[in-house]
Design a protein around this motif. Structure first.
Motif, short mmCIF file in Angstrom:
data_model
loop_
_atom_site.label_atom_id
_atom_site.label_comp_id
_atom_site.label_asym_id
_atom_site.label_seq_id
_atom_site.Cartn_x
_atom_site.Cartn_y
_atom_site.Cartn_z
N THR A 22 0.81 -1.22 0.00
CA THR A 22 0.00 0.00 0.00
C THR A 22 0.84 1.27 0.00
OG1 THR A 22 -0.20 -0.27 2.41
CG2 THR A 22 -2.01 -1.08 1.05
N GLY A 23 2.16 1.13 -0.13
CA GLY A 23 3.02 2.28 -0.39
C GLY A 23 3.66 2.94 0.81
N GLU A 24 3.66 2.29 1.97
CA GLU A 24 4.20 2.94 3.17
C GLU A 24 5.68 3.30 3.01
OE1 GLU A 24 2.28 0.34 3.27
OE2 GLU A 24 0.62 0.74 4.64
N LEU A 25 6.51 2.34 2.60
CA LEU A 25 7.93 2.63 2.44
C LEU A 25 8.16 3.62 1.31
CD1 LEU A 25 10.88 2.15 3.20
CD2 LEU A 25 10.90 0.22 1.61
N SER A 26 7.41 3.51 0.24
CA SER A 26 7.56 4.45 -0.88
C SER A 26 7.38 5.88 -0.41
CB SER A 26 6.53 4.14 -1.97
OG SER A 26 6.72 2.86 -2.52
N ARG A 27 6.43 6.12 0.48
CA ARG A 27 6.19 7.48 0.99
C ARG A 27 7.33 7.95 1.87
NH1 ARG A 27 1.18 4.84 1.39
NH2 ARG A 27 -0.30 5.58 -0.19
N VAL A 28 7.89 7.05 2.68
CA VAL A 28 9.06 7.40 3.50
C VAL A 28 10.23 7.78 2.60
CG1 VAL A 28 10.80 6.48 5.08
CG2 VAL A 28 8.38 6.01 5.49
N LEU A 29 10.47 6.99 1.56
CA LEU A 29 11.57 7.28 0.63
C LEU A 29 11.35 8.62 -0.05
CD1 LEU A 29 11.89 3.72 -0.94
CD2 LEU A 29 13.44 4.76 0.72
N ARG A 30 10.11 8.90 -0.41
CA ARG A 30 9.80 10.18 -1.05
C ARG A 30 10.10 11.35 -0.12
NH1 ARG A 30 3.72 10.60 -2.76
NH2 ARG A 30 3.54 10.82 -0.51
#
Length: 269
Positions: free
Chosen positions: A42-50
């Motif tokens: 659901t994109g949790e790590l993607s948002r942290v990386l962003r």
């Protein structure tokens, strides 16, 4: 490959990286141009990386589960692409960092996935994986720690992947032909305390009914546990759950669960 629901991912990843992101330092996120998050869910790590990269850095998520990707495209969307971790839908050298979180522990051949990560990376490949054999529970219900440990070990004995891989992910990275640069530990602590969230109340009810343990019945029985031993464990589990609910009723219940994650970083040789 095991499949996970949106609610499971939300429950297990809530607050991840909220207290510290120091373990991500070896990724040199401030110098990255294009990052791929494989098994993004659901994109949790993607948002942290962003959040940790420059404004002009591109962060892309990739997952085989279309329903989870729809959630990733929701209120705080991240760019996502449907794809299999073993057959990524990108040409060679498309990113300068390819990363995954809690993915390799669910794959029968982690090194094969890491080889595919390396194919589409020009520089770094990283794995953020837990050691599920080293989870610690601190609970106001005396029986909870022991029962959780017993249930966890029975589950670990029954799964056919290495769900404790995190502490030794370097072996899989080296098997993929990568040079290991660094390993950092990050403890993800999940707490339950008053006022209790809806998720905490639901989890307590599932303990009291034994539903949570029932979900894992087939896996547990695939190990060394017999039907009779499973029934005894579930009976004790339900009794423990009733005590949890009683303590919640008086606002006494407290629980802290510590899951050790390891960030292992490899470089294209």
């Amino acid at each position: 490959m095991r499949e996970f629901s949106e609610s499971y991912l939300s429950r297990t990843r809530e607050g991840m990286w909220a207290d510290s992101r120091a373990a991500l330092e070896p990724l040199a996120l401030d110098s990255r141009d294009r990052i791929l998050d494989v098994g993004c869910g659901t994109g949790e790590l993607s948002r942290v990386l962003r959040e940790e990269t420059a404004d002009d850095t591109t962060v892309v998520g990739c997952d085989a589960d279309l329903e989870l990707l729809e959630v990733a495209r929701g209120d705080d969307p991240v760019p996502v692409v449907a794809g299999d971790a073993l057959r990524l839908p990108f040409p060679d050298n498309s990113f300068d960092l390819v990363i995954c979180q809690a993915l390799l522990i669910n794959l029968p051949d982690p090194a094969a996935a890491l080889e595919e990560f390396a194919r589409v990376s020009t520089d770094l490949v990283a794995a953020v994986e837990p050691d599920n054999a080293a989870v610690e529970i601190d609970s106001s219900v005396d029986a909870e720690d022991d029962l959780e440990r017993r249930a966890r070990q029975a589950y670990l004995d029954g799964v056919d992947t290495d769900v404790a891989l995190g502490a030794d992910a370097r072996r899989a990275i080296e098997a993929a032909g990568l040079e290991v640069l660094a390993t950092r530990r990050y403890d993800h602590v999940r707490t339950v305390e008053p006022p209790y969230s809806d998720g905490a109340l639901t989890a307590a009810r599932r303990k009291a009914t034994g539903d949570g343990l029932a979900d894992d019945r087939q896996t547990i029985l695939s190990g060394a546990v017999t039907e009779s031993e499973y029934d005894d464990l579930r009976s004790s589990w339900r009794e423990m759950g009733r005590t949890v609910i009683e303590q919640m009723g008086t606002q006494e219940y407290r629980r802290a669960e510590t899951v050790p994650f390891f960030v292992t970083v490899g470089r294209i040789a």
